[in-house]
Design an enzyme around this catalytic site. Structure first.
Site, PDB file in Angstrom:
ATOM      1  N   GLN A  14      -5.314  -1.478   9.671  1.00  0.00           N
ATOM      2  CA  GLN A  14      -5.215  -2.831   9.116  1.00  0.00           C
ATOM      3  C   GLN A  14      -5.879  -3.844  10.047  1.00  0.00           C
ATOM      4  O   GLN A  14      -5.621  -3.864  11.251  1.00  0.00           O
ATOM      5  CB  GLN A  14      -3.725  -3.179   8.904  1.00  0.00           C
ATOM      6  CG  GLN A  14      -3.475  -4.506   8.240  1.00  0.00           C
ATOM      7  CD  GLN A  14      -3.874  -4.546   6.764  1.00  0.00           C
ATOM      8  OE1 GLN A  14      -3.916  -3.527   6.095  1.00  0.00           O
ATOM      9  NE2 GLN A  14      -4.173  -5.729   6.270  1.00  0.00           N
ATOM     10  N   ASP A  38     -11.719   2.589   3.847  1.00  0.00           N
ATOM     11  CA  ASP A  38     -12.144   1.186   3.792  1.00  0.00           C
ATOM     12  C   ASP A  38     -13.659   1.062   3.648  1.00  0.00           C
ATOM     13  O   ASP A  38     -14.163  -0.015   3.308  1.00  0.00           O
ATOM     14  CB  ASP A  38     -11.771   0.479   5.113  1.00  0.00           C
ATOM     15  CG  ASP A  38     -10.460  -0.287   5.022  1.00  0.00           C
ATOM     16  OD1 ASP A  38     -10.169  -0.828   3.945  1.00  0.00           O
ATOM     17  OD2 ASP A  38      -9.758  -0.349   6.047  1.00  0.00           O
ATOM     18  N   LYS A  81       0.843  -1.207   0.000  1.00  0.00           N
ATOM     19  CA  LYS A  81       0.000   0.000   0.000  1.00  0.00           C
ATOM     20  C   LYS A  81       0.871   1.248   0.000  1.00  0.00           C
ATOM     21  O   LYS A  81       0.623   2.192  -0.743  1.00  0.00           O
ATOM     22  CB  LYS A  81      -0.904   0.017   1.236  1.00  0.00           C
ATOM     23  CG  LYS A  81      -2.106  -0.889   1.136  1.00  0.00           C
ATOM     24  CD  LYS A  81      -2.800  -1.021   2.486  1.00  0.00           C
ATOM     25  CE  LYS A  81      -3.810  -2.155   2.471  1.00  0.00           C
ATOM     26  NZ  LYS A  81      -4.214  -2.606   3.786  1.00  0.00           N
TER      27      LYS A  81
HETATM   28  N1  GUN Z   1      -7.126  -6.802   6.069  1.00  0.00           N
HETATM   29  C1  GUN Z   1      -7.277  -7.529   4.932  1.00  0.00           C
HETATM   30  N2  GUN Z   1      -7.900  -6.788   3.990  1.00  0.00           N
HETATM   31  C2  GUN Z   1      -8.146  -5.582   4.543  1.00  0.00           C
HETATM   32  C3  GUN Z   1      -8.753  -4.388   4.029  1.00  0.00           C
HETATM   33  O1  GUN Z   1      -9.223  -4.299   2.901  1.00  0.00           O
HETATM   34  N3  GUN Z   1      -8.812  -3.353   4.927  1.00  0.00           N
HETATM   35  C4  GUN Z   1      -8.319  -3.440   6.190  1.00  0.00           C
HETATM   36  N4  GUN Z   1      -8.429  -2.368   6.977  1.00  0.00           N
HETATM   37  N5  GUN Z   1      -7.748  -4.529   6.683  1.00  0.00           N
HETATM   38  C5  GUN Z   1      -7.657  -5.592   5.852  1.00  0.00           C
END
Ligand code: GUN
Length: 296
Positions: free
Chosen positions: A98, A121, A54
């Site tokens: 996350q 998200d 990311k």
């Molecule tokens: N963990 C796995 N996929 C995601 C996601 O799309 N967003 C977040 N915040 N955590 C994750």
């Protein structure tokens, strides 16, 4: 194999190019640079890889990446204080905490403390409600990526039968809402669904998001259907580690009209849509026009 293989890697690269072009214009014309803050608590190896990717892609698109790596024993009070500080920081337009978080932290409380306008998200309860009532919201990245690929492949989705296998808050439920928003007839199937194979065989669009390796097989697919595989499962085959989806690719591809592979299908779209959401959040924060085609 008869199915068209939908190339999510190439599609995601195209989304990133459009995001980067818009980000460059924002900087040039308005002196605004979108910022994305990612918070990682603990040392989960898969999460560390996601967070690194990311960060790299955020910077490649011309945005600013803020990374906050906290120890696994961080207190809830400290994490809430960090989220509130990011909410108040005008350089931060998007916040992602996350998941999964260590067990002593209340994920719902933490996610619902994020400013909904910065919730890239789309997990905050306000965004869930806005999406469910067809109002402008932040849309969860993985379902948004699936919808973009489906719209690209089909044009209009109106009237198609869509079956979403999986009822998670992150993928299944928002995916169903998005398909409903595009006028599909939507069924959500799950582990307790009776005769899952028959339900799946009714689908023009079949989205598999169950987290069980290769459980959707060709006999469950309607001839010519579009199959979107959200699963990422690590399995061992012939003594080697391998990534497979929730769909048995070989048997499904022999029947489907189009299918996403794993890897290289839905996966790359998730981060691309995170960048798109960060750009959208930044445009909204500054009262500037949003980019076309990068949100619903
Ligand atoms: N963990 C796995 N996929 C995601 C996601 O799309 N967003 C977040 N915040 N955590 C994750």
């Amino acid at each position: 194999m008869s199915a068209v293989v939908i190339d999510g890697k190439a599609f995601a690269a195209g989304v990133r190019i459009r995001v980067a072009a818009h980000v460059a214009r924002l900087a040039e014309e308005h002196g605004v640079v979108p910022g994305l803050a990612v918070v990682l608590v603990g040392q989960d190896p898969a999460s560390q890889v996601y967070v690194r990717n990311k960060g790299v892609q955020t910077v490649e698109c011309g945005m600013v990446s803020f990374e906050h790596k906290l120890s696994a024993d961080t207190s809830e009070a400290d994490l809430l204080a960090l989220v509130r500080a990011l909410n108040a920081d005008p350089k931060v337009h998007g916040i992602l905490v996350q998941l999964p978080l260590p067990g002593h932290l209340n994920s719902d409380l933490i996610i619902n403390t994020i400013d909904p306008a910065k919730d890239v998200d789309g997990f905050h309860i306000s965004n869930v409600g806005l999406l469910g009532t067809g109002q402008k919201s932040m849309v969860p990245c993985t379902p948004l990526g699936c919808l973009m690929m489906l719209r690209d492949h089909h044009g209009s989705l109106a009237g198609l039968n869509a079956v979403v296998v999986g009822r998670s808050n992150i993928v299944g439920k928002p995916m169903a809402q998005l398909l409903l928003g595009d006028s599909c007839t939507v069924t959500i199937a799950h582990s307790r669904t009776k005769d899952l194979a028959a339900v799946c065989r009714g689908a023009d669009i079949l989205v598999a998001a169950v987290g069980r390796a290769e459980m959707i097989t060709g006999d469950m697919v309607k001839p010519g259907a579009t199959v979107i595989d959200v699963g990422i499962n690590r399995v061992e085959r012939d003594g080697r580690a391998k990534l497979v989806g929730d769909v048995d690719f070989a048997s499904a591809a022999a029947v489907a009209g189009a299918i996403t592979p794993v890897p290289g299908g839905v996966g790359p779209m998730t981060i691309a849509c995170l960048l798109a959401n960060t750009l959208t959040a930044c445009c909204r924060a500054h009262g500037l026009p949003e980019p076309d085609g990068l949100t619903v």
